[in-house]
Design an enzyme around this catalytic site. Structure first.
Site, PDB file in Angstrom:
ATOM      1  N   LYS A   1       0.204  -5.307   6.383  1.00 31.94           N
ATOM      2  CA  LYS A   1       0.931  -4.071   6.071  1.00 31.94           C
ATOM      3  C   LYS A   1       0.697  -3.039   7.168  1.00 31.94           C
ATOM      4  CE  LYS A   1       1.632  -0.770   2.262  1.00 31.94           C
ATOM      5  NZ  LYS A   1       1.174  -0.350   0.909  1.00 31.94           N
TER       6      LYS A   1
ATOM      7  N   SER B   1       4.664   0.182  -2.459  1.00 32.17           N
ATOM      8  CA  SER B   1       5.100   0.459  -1.111  1.00 32.17           C
ATOM      9  C   SER B   1       5.008  -0.758  -0.187  1.00 32.17           C
ATOM     10  CB  SER B   1       4.234   1.582  -0.528  1.00 32.17           C
ATOM     11  OG  SER B   1       2.853   1.181  -0.467  1.00 32.17           O
TER      12      SER B   1
ATOM     13  N   SER C   1       0.872  -0.531  -5.573  1.00 30.62           N
ATOM     14  CA  SER C   1       1.670  -0.996  -4.437  1.00 30.62           C
ATOM     15  C   SER C   1       1.340  -2.387  -3.928  1.00 30.62           C
ATOM     16  CB  SER C   1       1.572   0.004  -3.284  1.00 30.62           C
ATOM     17  OG  SER C   1       2.189   1.212  -3.628  1.00 30.62           O
TER      18      SER C   1
END
Length: 497
Positions: free
Chosen positions: A80, A155, A179
């Site tokens: 990420k 997210s 998330s």
């Protein structure tokens, strides 16, 4: 030989260690898969082809020299884009950091490299991890591989989509209000929020410091446990890091058994607003736990009903403080610096252009909540609710070993459906937020497809702080039972790209 992109991380590592596959061949197969499908999915913001192949060659050279390889050596991973990575961009999905190349690695990044995990690149995300759909990325949305017109969660939607589209067998996410778990639920993958402080936050670009937690994402419970073991552990560079042994997560994942375990169903997570098919699959999962020998009881946690409101005061307040560092003076974007404007004007103009609408919304909410005359009424009250939620968990875990609930109230919704309705978007995290406020551990794994739309449904398992191994114990038992029932892992049913 079978397609390396369809192997689990554990299978891939075993084949590399035995010499049946080379790390370079595995990496090349995943890079080819990214090239073939990511134009449609948009899971990655940056692919580090040269760096990944160099890491893979180093693994093959170690094996050739007879050196002992770690349990995930040579296995590709999608990271990420909120973790600092030396030499390649870290943007946090924001224009304000476009093109920024950090000079050092986050602790988590370093641990991955030290374990010879091959980092393929950085994945798309809601800007500064603020969102539940990955539509808030400054670089465009990511699609859900089950249906590219729908969201992959947020997210960390880029990480979950990379897994579900077989572009990587492992990924890293962060979980501030859900998330990791919410994207896992809507893409039919496995996502784990470790105990707060169980994985170092050093080098994780902060959104909400008392809530943010990095964790593993994978396609199986065992793969998630193997990755958890690599990234977890005390870090003296992180003042919130827990100085304690990592729970035995891999052993728990290899020996999943719920016989005699006490499992609580959270009463507050259900009813109005929950998709019928989600509740149907969740209730079937609860019945499966009974069949496997667990003692199932209903548990009430009344303060959970206030968790969403408390979260959306605490998280924006902390983000308004953390994002103050993006001032156009030290790094990142700088606009209108033509020599005629003051530093304050340049900062204001840069933030106006560099931050997206959701980030600006949360900064304003947080600044207001922290302002003179409102601090006690808003932020102070939210922290009191947080204490009540922790006490509800303590009472619950005095009666049961783990709690279970749906991970999300609905399956993946269409891209664009909730963009102009922040409250509807925030409700996606209704079931996941309490664990962030309390700091305990939680996991999401697939429990089938909703009959209305054929999209994945997630089962959430919640454990006390530093009892992360219970997540894997229950998750492995459920996963094995479902795999035996379906005859295959859930993801084999995902539409091909």
């Amino acid at each position: 030989m079978s397609d390396p992109t369809r192997l689990t991380a554990a299978e891939t590592a075993a084949k590399i260690a035995s010499g049946e596959l080379t790390a370079v061949a595995v990496t090349e197969a995943h890079l080819a898969r990214i090239e073939a499908v990511d134009e449609k999915v948009h899971a990655f913001l940056h692919v580090d082809r040269e760096g990944a192949l160099a890491q893979a060659r180093a693994v093959d050279e170690k094996r050739a020299r007879g050196e002992k390889l770690g349990p995930l050596a040579g296995v590709p991973l999608a990271l990420k884009d909120v973790f600092i990575t030396a030499g390649i961009p870290t943007t946090c999905g924001s224009k304000i950091l476009k093109g920024w190349i950090p000079p050092y690695d986050a602790t988590l990044t370093k641990r991955l490299k030290d374990a010879d995990v091959v980092i393929l690149g950085k994945t798309n995300m809601d800007e500064f991890a603020m969102g539940s759909s990955t539509e808030n990325s400054a670089y465009g949305p990511t699609g859900n591989p089950w249906d590219l017109t729908r969201i992959p969660g947020g997210s960390g939607g880029g990480s979950s989509a990379a897994l579900a589209s077989f572009q990587a067998p492992l990924a890293i996410g962060t979980d501030t209000g859900g998330s990791i778990r919410q994207p896992a639920a809507v893409t039919g993958t496995v996502g784990v929020k470790p105990t707060y402080g169980g994985v170092s936050r050093y080098g994780l670009v902060a959104f909400s410091s008392s809530l943010d937690q990095g964790g593993p994402c994978a396609r199986t419970v065992l793969d998630a446990a193997l990755l958890h073991e690599v990234i977890a552990g005390h870090d003296p560079l992180d003042s919130t890091s827990i100085e304690a042994p990592v729970p035995p997560v891999v052993a728990a994942a290899r020996n999943g058994d719920v016989k005699g375990m006490r499992i609580g169903v959270v009463k507050e997570f259900g009813g109005e607003g929950y998709q019928a098919g989600v509740m149907q699959r969740f209730n079937e999962a609860v019945e499966l736990l009974r069949e496997l020998g667990a003692e199932v009881t209903e548990i009430s946690c009344p303060s959970f009903d206030k968790a969403l409101a408390a979260y959306y005061l605490i998280a924006p307040s902390e983000c308004s403080s953390n994002l103050a560092r993006f001032d156009a003076m030290r790094y990142g974007l700088r606009v209108a610096d033509d020599g005629t404007r003051s530093a304050e004007e340049v900062t204001a103009l840069t933030r106006a252009e560099g931050f997206g609408p959701e980030v600006k919304r949360r900064i304003m909410l947080g600044t207001y909540a922290l302002s003179s005359g409102y601090y006690d009424a808003y932020y102070g009250s939210a922290q009191k609710v947080r204490t009540l939620i922790k006490r509800d968990f303590e009472r619950a875990f005095g009666q049961v070993d783990v709690l279970v609930s749906p991970t999300t109230p609905t399956t993946a919704f269409p891209i664009g459906e909730r963009v102009d309705d922040p409250m509807a978007m925030y409700l996606a995290d209704l079931c996941t937020i309490p664990s962030n406020l309390a700091g305990n551990a939680a996991l999401s794994l697939p429990c089938g497809l909703a009959p209305e739309d054929g999209l994945p449904v997630g089962l959430q398992i919640i454990a006390p702080a530093m009892a992360d191994d219970r997540l894997y114990q229950v998750g492995a038992a459920v996963e094995a039972a479902y795999t035996a029932r379906w005859g295959h892992p859930l993801l084999e049913e995902a539409p091909s790209l």
